[in-house]
Design a protein around this motif. Structure first.
Motif, PDB file in Angstrom:
ATOM      1  N   SER A  25      50.135  34.865  39.914  1.00  0.00           N
ATOM      2  CA  SER A  25      50.635  33.491  39.890  1.00  0.00           C
ATOM      3  C   SER A  25      51.123  33.166  38.483  1.00  0.00           C
ATOM      4  O   SER A  25      50.972  33.958  37.558  1.00  0.00           O
ATOM      5  N   ARG A  26      51.679  31.977  38.331  1.00  0.00           N
ATOM      6  CA  ARG A  26      52.246  31.536  37.045  1.00  0.00           C
ATOM      7  C   ARG A  26      53.304  32.529  36.562  1.00  0.00           C
ATOM      8  O   ARG A  26      53.351  32.890  35.391  1.00  0.00           O
ATOM      9  N   ILE A  27      54.123  32.961  37.485  1.00  0.00           N
ATOM     10  CA  ILE A  27      55.133  33.964  37.176  1.00  0.00           C
ATOM     11  C   ILE A  27      56.240  33.355  36.332  1.00  0.00           C
ATOM     12  O   ILE A  27      56.777  32.304  36.664  1.00  0.00           O
ATOM     13  N   ILE A  28      56.572  34.036  35.247  1.00  0.00           N
ATOM     14  CA  ILE A  28      57.619  33.541  34.360  1.00  0.00           C
ATOM     15  C   ILE A  28      58.982  33.699  35.003  1.00  0.00           C
ATOM     16  O   ILE A  28      59.768  32.768  35.074  1.00  0.00           O
ATOM     17  N   PHE A  29      59.260  34.925  35.486  1.00  0.00           N
ATOM     18  CA  PHE A  29      60.562  35.167  36.101  1.00  0.00           C
ATOM     19  C   PHE A  29      60.456  36.168  37.227  1.00  0.00           C
ATOM     20  O   PHE A  29      60.807  35.862  38.358  1.00  0.00           O
ATOM     21  N   SER A  30      59.943  37.363  36.927  1.00  0.00           N
ATOM     22  CA  SER A  30      59.821  38.369  37.970  1.00  0.00           C
ATOM     23  C   SER A  30      58.690  39.326  37.654  1.00  0.00           C
ATOM     24  O   SER A  30      58.287  39.483  36.499  1.00  0.00           O
ATOM     25  N   ILE A  31      58.183  39.939  38.701  1.00  0.00           N
ATOM     26  CA  ILE A  31      57.110  40.926  38.589  1.00  0.00           C
ATOM     27  C   ILE A  31      57.711  42.323  38.700  1.00  0.00           C
ATOM     28  O   ILE A  31      58.554  42.568  39.565  1.00  0.00           O
ATOM     29  N   GLY A  32      57.290  43.219  37.861  1.00  0.00           N
ATOM     30  CA  GLY A  32      57.737  44.606  37.929  1.00  0.00           C
ATOM     31  C   GLY A  32      56.690  45.475  38.593  1.00  0.00           C
ATOM     32  O   GLY A  32      56.156  45.136  39.644  1.00  0.00           O
ATOM     33  N   SER A  33      56.369  46.591  37.974  1.00  0.00           N
ATOM     34  CA  SER A  33      55.351  47.490  38.529  1.00  0.00           C
ATOM     35  C   SER A  33      53.978  46.833  38.508  1.00  0.00           C
ATOM     36  O   SER A  33      53.658  46.067  37.606  1.00  0.00           O
ATOM     37  N   MET A  34      53.199  47.149  39.534  1.00  0.00           N
ATOM     38  CA  MET A  34      51.827  46.670  39.608  1.00  0.00           C
ATOM     39  C   MET A  34      50.919  47.867  39.838  1.00  0.00           C
ATOM     40  O   MET A  34      51.370  48.914  40.334  1.00  0.00           O
ATOM     41  N   GLY A  35      49.670  47.719  39.501  1.00  0.00           N
ATOM     42  CA  GLY A  35      48.790  48.868  39.666  1.00  0.00           C
ATOM     43  C   GLY A  35      47.330  48.494  39.677  1.00  0.00           C
ATOM     44  O   GLY A  35      46.953  47.344  39.414  1.00  0.00           O
ATOM     45  N   TRP A  36      46.538  49.479  40.004  1.00  0.00           N
ATOM     46  CA  TRP A  36      45.085  49.357  39.984  1.00  0.00           C
ATOM     47  C   TRP A  36      44.508  50.394  39.031  1.00  0.00           C
ATOM     48  O   TRP A  36      44.932  51.553  39.028  1.00  0.00           O
ATOM     49  N   TYR A  37      43.559  49.967  38.234  1.00  0.00           N
ATOM     50  CA  TYR A  37      42.818  50.817  37.330  1.00  0.00           C
ATOM     51  C   TYR A  37      41.344  50.589  37.609  1.00  0.00           C
ATOM     52  O   TYR A  37      40.959  49.591  38.228  1.00  0.00           O
ATOM     53  N   ARG A  38      40.510  51.513  37.148  1.00  0.00           N
ATOM     54  CA  ARG A  38      39.079  51.327  37.310  1.00  0.00           C
ATOM     55  C   ARG A  38      38.338  51.804  36.084  1.00  0.00           C
ATOM     56  O   ARG A  38      38.807  52.679  35.351  1.00  0.00           O
ATOM     57  N   GLN A  39      37.171  51.215  35.894  1.00  0.00           N
ATOM     58  CA  GLN A  39      36.327  51.577  34.769  1.00  0.00           C
ATOM     59  C   GLN A  39      34.884  51.653  35.227  1.00  0.00           C
ATOM     60  O   GLN A  39      34.307  50.642  35.643  1.00  0.00           O
ATOM     61  N   ALA A  40      34.345  52.851  35.169  1.00  0.00           N
ATOM     62  CA  ALA A  40      32.933  53.070  35.496  1.00  0.00           C
ATOM     63  C   ALA A  40      32.109  52.870  34.237  1.00  0.00           C
ATOM     64  O   ALA A  40      32.622  52.999  33.117  1.00  0.00           O
ATOM     65  N   PRO A  41      30.806  52.595  34.393  1.00  0.00           N
ATOM     66  CA  PRO A  41      29.949  52.392  33.214  1.00  0.00           C
ATOM     67  C   PRO A  41      29.993  53.574  32.265  1.00  0.00           C
ATOM     68  O   PRO A  41      29.855  54.733  32.694  1.00  0.00           O
ATOM     69  N   GLY A  42      30.223  53.301  31.000  1.00  0.00           N
ATOM     70  CA  GLY A  42      30.237  54.351  30.002  1.00  0.00           C
ATOM     71  C   GLY A  42      31.483  55.193  29.963  1.00  0.00           C
ATOM     72  O   GLY A  42      31.555  56.168  29.209  1.00  0.00           O
ATOM     73  N   LYS A  43      32.476  54.828  30.766  1.00  0.00           N
ATOM     74  CA  LYS A  43      33.710  55.608  30.821  1.00  0.00           C
ATOM     75  C   LYS A  43      34.907  54.736  30.467  1.00  0.00           C
ATOM     76  O   LYS A  43      34.846  53.515  30.515  1.00  0.00           O
ATOM     77  N   GLN A  44      35.996  55.408  30.137  1.00  0.00           N
ATOM     78  CA  GLN A  44      37.225  54.680  29.828  1.00  0.00           C
ATOM     79  C   GLN A  44      37.910  54.210  31.108  1.00  0.00           C
ATOM     80  O   GLN A  44      37.721  54.793  32.181  1.00  0.00           O
ATOM     81  N   ARG A  45      38.687  53.161  30.962  1.00  0.00           N
ATOM     82  CA  ARG A  45      39.481  52.669  32.086  1.00  0.00           C
ATOM     83  C   ARG A  45      40.530  53.727  32.435  1.00  0.00           C
ATOM     84  O   ARG A  45      41.190  54.288  31.567  1.00  0.00           O
ATOM     85  N   GLN A  46      40.664  53.997  33.740  1.00  0.00           N
ATOM     86  CA  GLN A  46      41.604  55.023  34.168  1.00  0.00           C
ATOM     87  C   GLN A  46      42.522  54.496  35.275  1.00  0.00           C
ATOM     88  O   GLN A  46      42.149  53.603  36.039  1.00  0.00           O
ATOM     89  N   LEU A  47      43.686  55.101  35.338  1.00  0.00           N
ATOM     90  CA  LEU A  47      44.639  54.765  36.375  1.00  0.00           C
ATOM     91  C   LEU A  47      44.123  55.185  37.743  1.00  0.00           C
ATOM     92  O   LEU A  47      43.567  56.273  37.889  1.00  0.00           O
ATOM     93  N   VAL A  48      44.294  54.317  38.734  1.00  0.00           N
ATOM     94  CA  VAL A  48      44.015  54.682  40.119  1.00  0.00           C
ATOM     95  C   VAL A  48      45.329  54.878  40.869  1.00  0.00           C
ATOM     96  O   VAL A  48      45.570  55.920  41.468  1.00  0.00           O
ATOM     97  N   ALA A  49      46.173  53.862  40.824  1.00  0.00           N
ATOM     98  CA  ALA A  49      47.454  53.937  41.540  1.00  0.00           C
ATOM     99  C   ALA A  49      48.393  52.868  40.998  1.00  0.00           C
ATOM    100  O   ALA A  49      47.946  51.813  40.545  1.00  0.00           O
ATOM    101  N   THR A  50      49.682  53.164  41.053  1.00  0.00           N
ATOM    102  CA  THR A  50      50.694  52.188  40.672  1.00  0.00           C
ATOM    103  C   THR A  50      51.789  52.152  41.722  1.00  0.00           C
ATOM    104  O   THR A  50      51.971  53.113  42.487  1.00  0.00           O
ATOM    105  N   ILE A  51      52.522  51.045  41.735  1.00  0.00           N
ATOM    106  CA  ILE A  51      53.625  50.892  42.674  1.00  0.00           C
ATOM    107  C   ILE A  51      54.717  50.075  42.000  1.00  0.00           C
ATOM    108  O   ILE A  51      54.444  49.050  41.380  1.00  0.00           O
TER     109      ILE A  51
END
Length: 120
Positions: A25-51
């Motif tokens: 929401s509160r979109i300025i003009f347009s949305i580009g790529s979107m994605g999901w990332y995840r972060q497990a305890p003690g680990k770095q955030r990692q890519l799950v999927a993008t579109i």
């Protein structure tokens, strides 16, 4: 800036399914790529999927064949269907999006995260 709000996380047994949603929401003009990332305890955030806005997808190897990312551009929403969940999928899942101003300036933002816990 664009606000991203995730939902759909929770507790599920191994082998089960969950569907995450992220609304922009509160979109300025347009949305580009979107994605999901995840972060497990003690680990770095990692890519799950993008579109991309056009629907091209990319997946992290460990989720290929189990997770499906999709989006509804009319609703500014991205989804992550997660099937055959494993305990190692347990993490906080974050939505991410590129968005653009009317002048073409690119921005990026994160959601607040939603917890996914898979019990064995």
């Amino acid at each position: 800036q664009v606000q991203l709000v995730e939902s759909g996380g929770g507790l599920v047994q191994a082998g089960g399914s969950l569907r995450l949603s992220c609304v922009a929401s509160r979109i300025i003009f347009s949305i580009g790529s979107m994605g999901w990332y995840r972060q497990a305890p003690g680990k770095q955030r990692q890519l799950v999927a993008t579109i991309t806005r056009g629907g091209s997808t990319n997946y992290e190897d460990s989720v290929k064949g189990r997770f499906t990312i999709s989006r509804d551009n009319a609703k500014n929403t991205v989804y992550l269907q997660m099937n055959s969940l494993k305990p190692e999928d347990t993490a906080v899942y974050y939505c991410n999006a590129d968005y653009f101003s009317a002048t073409g300036t690119r921005y990026n933002n994160w959601g607040q995260g939603t917890q996914v816990t898979v019990s064995s």
